[in-house]
Design a protein around this motif. Structure first.
Motif, PDB file in Angstrom:
ATOM      1  N   GLY A 192     -32.122  88.409  34.485  1.00 55.53           N
ATOM      2  CA  GLY A 192     -33.447  88.527  35.082  1.00 55.53           C
ATOM      3  C   GLY A 192     -33.801  89.896  35.613  1.00 55.53           C
ATOM      4  N   TYR A 193     -33.012  90.929  35.231  1.00 47.21           N
ATOM      5  CA  TYR A 193     -33.327  92.262  35.745  1.00 47.21           C
ATOM      6  C   TYR A 193     -34.751  92.660  35.367  1.00 47.21           C
ATOM      7  N   GLY A 194     -35.533  93.047  36.362  1.00 46.73           N
ATOM      8  CA  GLY A 194     -36.882  93.529  36.107  1.00 46.73           C
ATOM      9  C   GLY A 194     -37.882  92.436  35.785  1.00 46.73           C
ATOM     10  N   GLY A 220     -34.764 102.797  47.300  1.00 41.54           N
ATOM     11  CA  GLY A 220     -35.857 103.449  46.603  1.00 41.54           C
ATOM     12  C   GLY A 220     -36.204 102.826  45.261  1.00 41.54           C
ATOM     13  N   CYS A 221     -35.575 101.721  44.909  1.00 43.48           N
ATOM     14  CA  CYS A 221     -35.820 101.109  43.602  1.00 43.48           C
ATOM     15  C   CYS A 221     -36.043  99.612  43.784  1.00 43.48           C
ATOM     16  N   GLY A 222     -37.292  99.205  43.674  1.00 43.18           N
ATOM     17  CA  GLY A 222     -37.645  97.799  43.904  1.00 43.18           C
ATOM     18  C   GLY A 222     -36.948  96.855  42.947  1.00 43.18           C
ATOM     19  N   ALA A 223     -36.818  97.277  41.672  1.00 44.94           N
ATOM     20  CA  ALA A 223     -36.210  96.382  40.679  1.00 44.94           C
ATOM     21  C   ALA A 223     -34.760  96.076  41.048  1.00 44.94           C
ATOM     22  N   CYS A 224     -34.020  97.113  41.442  1.00 45.82           N
ATOM     23  CA  CYS A 224     -32.614  96.894  41.809  1.00 45.82           C
ATOM     24  C   CYS A 224     -32.500  96.130  43.123  1.00 45.82           C
ATOM     25  N   GLU A 225     -33.433  96.369  44.024  1.00 44.88           N
ATOM     26  CA  GLU A 225     -33.390  95.645  45.290  1.00 44.88           C
ATOM     27  C   GLU A 225     -33.569  94.153  45.048  1.00 44.88           C
ATOM     28  N   ALA A 228     -28.875 104.061  48.908  1.00 43.00           N
ATOM     29  CA  ALA A 228     -30.047 104.927  48.752  1.00 43.00           C
ATOM     30  C   ALA A 228     -30.843 104.506  47.520  1.00 43.00           C
ATOM     31  N   HIS A 229     -30.139 104.161  46.457  1.00 47.70           N
ATOM     32  CA  HIS A 229     -30.828 103.733  45.237  1.00 47.70           C
ATOM     33  C   HIS A 229     -31.641 102.460  45.490  1.00 47.70           C
ATOM     34  N   VAL A 230     -30.976 101.472  46.085  1.00 47.32           N
ATOM     35  CA  VAL A 230     -31.626 100.178  46.309  1.00 47.32           C
ATOM     36  C   VAL A 230     -32.839 100.341  47.232  1.00 47.32           C
ATOM     37  N   THR A 233     -28.257 105.935  38.329  1.00 50.23           N
ATOM     38  CA  THR A 233     -29.224 105.220  37.486  1.00 50.23           C
ATOM     39  C   THR A 233     -29.148 103.733  37.815  1.00 50.23           C
ATOM     40  N   CYS A 234     -30.160 102.989  37.376  1.00 54.80           N
ATOM     41  CA  CYS A 234     -30.159 101.535  37.581  1.00 54.80           C
ATOM     42  C   CYS A 234     -28.954 100.909  36.880  1.00 54.80           C
ATOM     43  N   ALA A 235     -28.597 101.437  35.709  1.00 48.45           N
ATOM     44  CA  ALA A 235     -27.454 100.886  34.974  1.00 48.45           C
ATOM     45  C   ALA A 235     -26.163 101.078  35.774  1.00 48.45           C
TER      46      ALA A 235
HETATM   47 ZN    ZN Z   1     -32.685 100.742  40.098  1.00 49.86          ZN
END
Ligand code: ZN
Lengths: 90, 193
Positions: free
Chosen positions: B112-114, A41-46, A37-39, A11-13
Motif C-alpha cells: 500500500g505504499y503511496g 518531511g515525507c508524507g508517503a513514508c509517514e 528526518a525523512h519521515v 530515499t523512500c526506498a
Molecule cells: Zn519517503
C-alpha cells in the motif's frame, strides 16, 4: 513509489528497507536520525510507516492461546512415559 | 509437588532429565506452560488436525532430549525448534512452496505504499482480520511473524530457531510484515474507497 526522492539524506526506498529495524529499535543512532528526518518531511513514508507499525502492534497484541486441557496434557505425559519405558526395555 | 509452576524452564528441564517421578511432574508443568504456544506454531505450519500430533511428538522429543539440553539457549526456543522439525515431517508430502523473491520495493507497493496504506490498519479493526491475513501467507512467513511478533522471541532467539543468520531473519521478518499488510488490504469487502 517515489524511490529516488531524497529527504533527510535518505530515499523512500532506503527508508522502506530500514522500516523493520526502525520499528524494532535496532537502527544505529545516525541512521535513526536520518529516518526520523525523512519521515518528518515525507508524507508517503509517514503514512506507510504508521500502517506498518499498526500491523506489528496488532501482531504483538494477539491474545494468548487457550490453555491445553488436562486430558491433552495427560496424554502427552503418557506418551513420554511409554517412550521412556520402551527405551529402558530396549 | 509444590512450586513447579514457578520454577524456571531450565530447572524444569533439569528435573525432567532425571527421569523419575519428579521428572514427570516437571514435564507436565513444561507442557502446560509452553504447550499452547507450541500448538499455535504447529498449527501455523501444518493444520488443526496435525497440530496436536506435532505438539505431542515435539514434547516427547523434549522429554527424551532433556538430558542432552545444553542450556545455552532458551528452553522455549528449543521447544519451537523441535516442533518445527516435527511439522516439516508432517508437511513432507505436501510440497512446500518457495517464498517468492519479490523485490522489496514491489512488496512495499503491494503493501500500500503511496496508496492508502491505512487500509491495512483499518482492516485490523475487523474481527478475525489478522488471522485471515496470516492464513494467506506462506507458512515460512506466518512462522516468523508468530515467533518474533506474536510470541515475542528476541531477534537472536528467532534466528536460532529458524536456523538463519540474524540479518537473514530480519529480512524475512520485514518481508513477511509487508506481505501481511498486502494480505490485509486484500481481505474483507470492497469497502476500501
Ligand atoms: Zn519517503
Amino acid at each position: 513509489m517515489a524511490s529516488e526522492r531524497v529527504v533527510g539524506g535518505l530515499t523512500c526506498a532506503e527508508v522502506l528497507a530500514h522500516l523493520g529495524d526502525f520499528l524494532d529499535g535496532e537502527l544505529a543512532p545516525e541512521v535513526l536520525t536520518q529516518v526520523r528526518a525523512h519521515v518528518a518531511g515525507c508524507g508517503a513514508c509517514e503514512r506507510f510507516g504508521g500502517a506498518y507499525a499498526a500491523a506489528v502492534t496488532a501482531l504483538r497484541a494477539t491474545e494468548r492461546e487457550a490453555a491445553l486441557d488436562a486430558e491433552q496434557i495427560a496424554s502427552i505425559v503418557a506418551s513420554a512415559a511409554s517412550a521412556a519405558s520402551a527405551a529402558k526395555a530396549g | 509437588m509444590q512450586g513447579l509452576e514457578q520454577a524456571s524452564d531450565h530447572d524444569l528441564i533439569a528435573l525432567v532429565a532425571r527421569g523419575d517421578h519428579a521428572g514427570f511432574a516437571a514435564f507436565a508443568a513444561l507442557v502446560r506452560r509452553h504447550g499452547p504456544s507450541i500448538r499455535r506454531l504447529a498449527r501455523a505450519l501444518t493444520d488443526d488436525v496435525a497440530a496436536d500430533d506435532v505438539l505431542q511428538e515435539a514434547m516427547v522429543d523434549a522429554f527424551r532430549g532433556a538430558a542432552g539440553f545444553r542450556g545455552e539457549g532458551s528452553v522455549r526456543g528449543w521447544l519451537f525448534a523441535l516442533a518445527r522439525n516435527r511439522a516439516v515431517r508432517h508437511r513432507a508430502s505436501a510440497r512446500r512452496a518457495e517464498i517468492p523473491d519479490t523485490p522489496l520495493l514491489q512488496l512495499g507497493v503491494e503493501a500500500g505504499y503511496g496508496e492508502r496504506p491505512e487500509r491495512a490498519a483499518e482492516r485490523l479493526e475487523q474481527r478475525d482480520a489478522l488471522s485471515v491475513g496470516l492464513a494467506r501467507l506462506p507458512p515460512e512467513e506466518r512462522e516468523i511473524l508468530l515467533l518474533r511478533d506474536v510470541e515475542g522471541l528476541s531477534g537472536e532467539e528467532a534466528a536460532e530457531v529458524l536456523g538463519l543468520a540474524l540479518p537473514a531473519m530480519k529480512s524475512r521478518l520485514h518481508r513477511a510484515r509487508l506481505r501481511l499488510m498486502a494480505a490485509l488490504r486484500e481481505t474483507g469487502g470492497s469497502d476500501g474507497e
